[in-house]
Structure formats: C-alpha cells, structure tokens
Write an enzyme that holds these catalytic residues in place. Structure first.
Site, PDB file in Angstrom:
ATOM      1  N   LYS A   1       0.821  -1.199   0.000  1.00 39.01           N
ATOM      2  CA  LYS A   1       0.000   0.000   0.000  1.00 39.01           C
ATOM      3  C   LYS A   1       0.863   1.260   0.000  1.00 39.01           C
ATOM      4  O   LYS A   1       0.384   2.356  -0.245  1.00 39.01           O
ATOM      5  CB  LYS A   1      -0.859   0.012   1.273  1.00 39.01           C
ATOM      6  CG  LYS A   1      -1.754  -1.195   1.449  1.00 39.01           C
ATOM      7  CD  LYS A   1      -2.379  -1.153   2.866  1.00 39.01           C
ATOM      8  CE  LYS A   1      -3.090  -2.437   3.181  1.00 39.01           C
ATOM      9  NZ  LYS A   1      -3.521  -2.476   4.601  1.00 39.01           N
TER      10      LYS A   1
ATOM     11  N   GLU B   1       7.530   2.866  -6.485  1.00 44.31           N
ATOM     12  CA  GLU B   1       7.654   2.229  -5.169  1.00 44.31           C
ATOM     13  C   GLU B   1       8.009   3.284  -4.119  1.00 44.31           C
ATOM     14  O   GLU B   1       8.635   4.307  -4.427  1.00 44.31           O
ATOM     15  CB  GLU B   1       8.727   1.122  -5.271  1.00 44.31           C
ATOM     16  CG  GLU B   1       9.112   0.413  -4.002  1.00 44.31           C
ATOM     17  CD  GLU B   1       7.991  -0.366  -3.320  1.00 44.31           C
ATOM     18  OE1 GLU B   1       6.871   0.162  -3.210  1.00 44.31           O
ATOM     19  OE2 GLU B   1       8.250  -1.477  -2.854  1.00 44.31           O
ATOM     20  N   ASP B   2       7.620   3.017  -2.885  1.00 44.98           N
ATOM     21  CA  ASP B   2       7.903   3.968  -1.820  1.00 44.98           C
ATOM     22  C   ASP B   2       9.370   3.943  -1.381  1.00 44.98           C
ATOM     23  O   ASP B   2      10.007   4.971  -1.252  1.00 44.98           O
ATOM     24  CB  ASP B   2       6.969   3.743  -0.614  1.00 44.98           C
ATOM     25  CG  ASP B   2       6.937   2.289  -0.142  1.00 44.98           C
ATOM     26  OD1 ASP B   2       7.640   1.432  -0.739  1.00 44.98           O
ATOM     27  OD2 ASP B   2       6.206   1.997   0.817  1.00 44.98           O
TER      28      ASP B   2
ATOM     29  N   LYS C   1      17.206   3.473   0.460  1.00 44.59           N
ATOM     30  CA  LYS C   1      18.069   3.183   1.617  1.00 44.59           C
ATOM     31  C   LYS C   1      19.268   2.397   1.096  1.00 44.59           C
ATOM     32  O   LYS C   1      19.409   1.188   1.342  1.00 44.59           O
ATOM     33  CB  LYS C   1      17.268   2.320   2.597  1.00 44.59           C
ATOM     34  CG  LYS C   1      17.205   2.864   4.006  1.00 44.59           C
ATOM     35  CD  LYS C   1      16.601   1.849   4.931  1.00 44.59           C
ATOM     36  CE  LYS C   1      15.373   2.373   5.617  1.00 44.59           C
ATOM     37  NZ  LYS C   1      14.849   1.408   6.619  1.00 44.59           N
TER      38      LYS C   1
ATOM     39  N   ASP D   1      14.970  -1.092   0.130  1.00 48.05           N
ATOM     40  CA  ASP D   1      15.820  -1.355   1.287  1.00 48.05           C
ATOM     41  C   ASP D   1      16.871  -2.399   0.865  1.00 48.05           C
ATOM     42  O   ASP D   1      17.863  -2.047   0.225  1.00 48.05           O
ATOM     43  CB  ASP D   1      14.896  -1.852   2.411  1.00 48.05           C
ATOM     44  CG  ASP D   1      15.565  -2.005   3.749  1.00 48.05           C
ATOM     45  OD1 ASP D   1      16.622  -2.642   3.812  1.00 48.05           O
ATOM     46  OD2 ASP D   1      15.041  -1.518   4.762  1.00 48.05           O
TER      47      ASP D   1
HETATM   48  P1  5GP Z   1      13.272  -4.668   0.389  1.00 48.85           P
HETATM   49  O1  5GP Z   1      12.822  -5.913  -0.318  1.00 48.85           O
HETATM   50  O2  5GP Z   1      13.888  -3.644  -0.503  1.00 48.85           O
HETATM   51  O3  5GP Z   1      14.139  -4.974   1.576  1.00 48.85           O
HETATM   52  O4  5GP Z   1      11.966  -4.141   1.072  1.00 48.85           O
HETATM   53  C1  5GP Z   1      11.263  -3.057   0.711  1.00 48.85           C
HETATM   54  C2  5GP Z   1      10.053  -2.961   1.617  1.00 48.85           C
HETATM   55  O5  5GP Z   1      10.445  -2.953   3.010  1.00 48.85           O
HETATM   56  C3  5GP Z   1       9.367  -1.651   1.383  1.00 48.85           C
HETATM   57  O6  5GP Z   1       8.401  -1.743   0.362  1.00 48.85           O
HETATM   58  C4  5GP Z   1       8.756  -1.383   2.747  1.00 48.85           C
HETATM   59  O7  5GP Z   1       7.501  -2.024   2.827  1.00 48.85           O
HETATM   60  C5  5GP Z   1       9.676  -2.031   3.733  1.00 48.85           C
HETATM   61  N1  5GP Z   1      10.591  -1.047   4.374  1.00 48.85           N
HETATM   62  C6  5GP Z   1      11.936  -1.013   4.294  1.00 48.85           C
HETATM   63  N2  5GP Z   1      12.450   0.007   5.014  1.00 48.85           N
HETATM   64  C7  5GP Z   1      11.385   0.640   5.553  1.00 48.85           C
HETATM   65  C8  5GP Z   1      11.266   1.799   6.403  1.00 48.85           C
HETATM   66  O8  5GP Z   1      12.225   2.468   6.807  1.00 48.85           O
HETATM   67  N3  5GP Z   1      10.002   2.157   6.762  1.00 48.85           N
HETATM   68  C9  5GP Z   1       8.904   1.459   6.354  1.00 48.85           C
HETATM   69  N4  5GP Z   1       7.711   1.919   6.767  1.00 48.85           N
HETATM   70  N5  5GP Z   1       8.980   0.371   5.564  1.00 48.85           N
HETATM   71  C10 5GP Z   1      10.215  -0.031   5.169  1.00 48.85           C
END
Ligand code: 5GP
Length: 182
Positions: A44, A100-101, A132, A104
């Site tokens: 979301k 995408e928001d 990040k 990470d």
């Molecule tokens: P990745 O697969 O890149 O590790 O994960 C991305 C997802 O992790 C994002 O779509 C988000 O849902 C969650 N996420 C990673 N870091 C944060 C953060 O600092 N705050 C929030 N609210 N969600 C995060």
C-alpha cells in the site's frame, strides 16, 4: 517522537512536492515517444507518491496496482517475495513504470522487475521515492530516485509502522525505542 506525539520530520511536505515536480518533469521527457505507459504501484505504501506523481504527467497512461508479501521465516529463503494481489492489466508490449515507496535490501524490487520482464513488458523502469542504499543486499537499477535516506525507520507519506502513520503528509523517523514500544 515530537512533543505533539508525531514522528520527527525527516523530509517536509514542501521538499517532497518539489522533488516530485522534478521527477515528473524527467519522466515526462523520457516517455515523450511512448504511446502505452503503464504506471504500476506496489500496495500500500506507494499509493500517496504514485497519486502525486501521475497527476503531474500529462500523457495518456494507465494506473495499476499489485501487492506483495515478503517471507523471511525459517522455512523460506531470505528475500522470498510472493504476489498477494496481481495486476489487472497485461504487460505484453507495454512500457512499465514501476513506482515504489522505498527500496531497502532490494529483494522486492529485483523480484518484481524480473517478473515484469518475464511477462513481456517492452520496457521496465523503476521510480522510487526513498532509497536506503546503505542496506542494499542485491543490486537494483533505480531510474528515478527521490531521496537517499540513512539506515533509519521511516514512516509517513504512505509508509507505515503496523499500518499506522501512512497519512502523515511528510516523511518522519521512528526511533528504535519507539518501534519496540508499539
Ligand atoms: P526490500 O525488499 O527492498 O528490503 O523491502 C522493501 C520494503 O520494506 C518496502 O516496500 C517497505 O515495505 C519495507 N521497508 C523497508 N524500510 C522501511 C522503512 O524504513 N520504513 C517502512 N515503513 N517500511 C520499510
């Protein structure tokens, strides 16, 4: 948390909106020749960003969404991503802009982008509000990046903690103690 009980501000509403103006101008220019742009948001968290971004694009486009879940339990490999809600539209032959928001570790976006290519998209580009980069475990090519953030837990402007804080009009930070307290 500030005195009024809200997360400390990291990126203000004004700064977010100004940067989205710039991203939209770049996207508008890059897709000048594209006739079939499909903007795909990941539910979301990306909803607020996507809404603000696509309203600034003047070309005809289609908006679609899907939702993923990440499993990081003992029985699954790290970074395994599953589709919980799929897209309504076919990707075949289309230019896809994935919105995408936050990225990470990169596992979610890497998996999704591979899937889009597999489904026959003509092109796939990635637009991310927050990067990040210091947490990256797998390489992801980001075509449009809003801001780089440090290794902090951010909420607001669509980003949640236990489904809360999405409605904050700015990006804020929850300190470690606050994340544990909840
Ligand atoms: P990745 O697969 O890149 O590790 O994960 C991305 C997802 O992790 C994002 O779509 C988000 O849902 C969650 N996420 C990673 N870091 C944060 C953060 O600092 N705050 C929030 N609210 N969600 C995060």
């Amino acid at each position: 948390m500030t005195e009024n009980g809200k997360p400390r501000e990291l990126i203000s509403t004004e700064t977010l909106q100004r940067r989205i103006d710039e991203l939209a101008a770049e996207i508008e220019r890059d897709y000048a020749d594209s006739k079939d742009l499909l903007c795909v948001g990941v539910l979301k968290g990306s909803v607020f960003f996507l809404a603000d971004l696509v309203q600034r694009l003047s070309r005809p486009l289609v908006v679609d969404f899907f939702q993923t879940s990440s499993y990081r339990g003992e029985t699954t490999s790290p970074g395994e991503v599953r589709i919980r809600r799929d897209l309504d539209h076919s990707l075949a032959g289309r230019d896809v802009l994935l919105i995408e928001d936050i990225v990470d570790t990169g596992y979610t976006m890497r998996t999704i982008m591979a899937l889009m290519g597999f489904r026959g998209a003509r092109s796939v580009r990635l637009c991310v509000l927050l990067d990040k980069a210091c947490k990256r475990e797998t390489a992801v090519q980001i075509n449009y990046r809003g801001f780089e953030v440090d290794d902090v837990f951010v909420v607001g402007y669509g980003l949640d903690y236990n489904d809360r804080y999405r409605n904050l009009p700015y990006v804020g930070v929850l300190d470690e103690a606050e994340v544990e307290e909840e």
